[in-house]
Enzyme design. Sequence first.
Site, PDB file in Angstrom:
ATOM      1  CG  HIS A  39      -2.112  -4.130   1.044  1.00 50.25           C
ATOM      2  ND1 HIS A  39      -2.156  -5.475   1.286  1.00 50.25           N
ATOM      3  CD2 HIS A  39      -2.953  -3.937   0.010  1.00 50.25           C
ATOM      4  CE1 HIS A  39      -2.979  -6.058   0.436  1.00 50.25           C
ATOM      5  NE2 HIS A  39      -3.470  -5.139  -0.354  1.00 50.25           N
ATOM      6  CE  LYS A  47       0.087  -5.746  -3.251  1.00 50.20           C
ATOM      7  NZ  LYS A  47      -0.455  -7.088  -3.424  1.00 50.20           N
TER       8      LYS A  47
END
Length: 297
Positions: free
Chosen positions: A105, A72
């Site tokens: 994220h 991420k």
Amino acid sequence: MKPVRWISTPREIDVFGTSHDGGYSHDAVVYALKDCGYRHIDTAKRYGCERYIAQAVKASGVPRQEVFLATKCWPTDYGATTTREAFSGSCQRLAVDYLDMYLLHWPEVSSGVKDKKKLLQETWRTLEVLLDEERVKAIGVSNFLERHLEIILEECSVTPHVNQCEFHPFNNPKMLRQFCADRNIQFEGYSPLAKGLALRDPGVVAIAEAHGRSPAQVLVRWSVQSNVPSIPKSTKLECVRANSQVYDFILTQEEMMTLNSMTQTLTCVDRNSMQMKIDNPLPDGYKLKLVKPPPEP
Ligand SMILES: NC(=O)c1ccc[n+]([C@@H]2O[C@H](COP(=O)([O-])OP(=O)(O)OC[C@H]3O[C@@H](n4cnc5c(N)ncnc54)[C@H](OP(=O)(O)O)[C@@H]3O)[C@@H](O)[C@H]2O)c1
């Protein structure tokens, strides 16, 4: 839309978590891959363990093409050039020339950014380009609510393949899941055991006893039967194995209903403190403890 490989075969929905919380164990990742059949490893630049995962994948002997590596991009790396740099850094640390999945994220960005919507859209565009260049096989987001997804959907040419969010019976965002399902976005669940906090709930324990299983297995099985890929994480080999042994029992409709109607009282990842964490960033991996480090080369 390009298909996301891991959602097509039920066995591959076993995802192994590797966050900084609770420590990192090299042996657990090797064991998950080599002995328990996990193929999808979930990590993030933020967790600080990408380079250790590269060592674990190598040590497992499982060929690269059989492993599904998802990592991420942290908000402080959002932006056309910086996201590309972050992507390359992750590939380098993971010792791969392509990623299986790359996620944004968090939906929040630094408070100093004037046009947050533009930054998110520009960052998403970068992921679309990486997909087009075949440097990544699937792209998605994490912790996005409906309003954040709307920002991406307004401008995107590729709909996010995945939205990874907290998911257990005590935090089951039904409307967000429906929103994702209606748009063909796979909802993926993290913290399936509520970081261990759901394991002692009497309702969960009763169902576990009825099946002769552990509460953790019931929680992972509930995710599986809800069609939500689940990402349990453990540093203990016996738990790593147990969390993957959820395909030889079935929760009854009544048990599913009990778990589906739990009060929504548990949030493991606090959204309110996230802005402060993004604005005052500690280094990646700041929380990481090596419970079992990889052997010295
Ligand atoms: N996208 C995001 O923002 C985000 C946020 C959080 C997490 N995640 C992902 O989701 C993964 C899992 O989440 P999580 O670690 O927060 O929570 P979790 O998997 O719900 O819980 C992990 C905790 O449960 C314990 N545990 C695991 N299996 C067990 C078992 N069978 N019996 C008893 N205890 C058990 C672990 O301890 P031991 O290690 O001692 O077994 C650990 O304390 C992370 O690794 C990460 O990959 C993503």
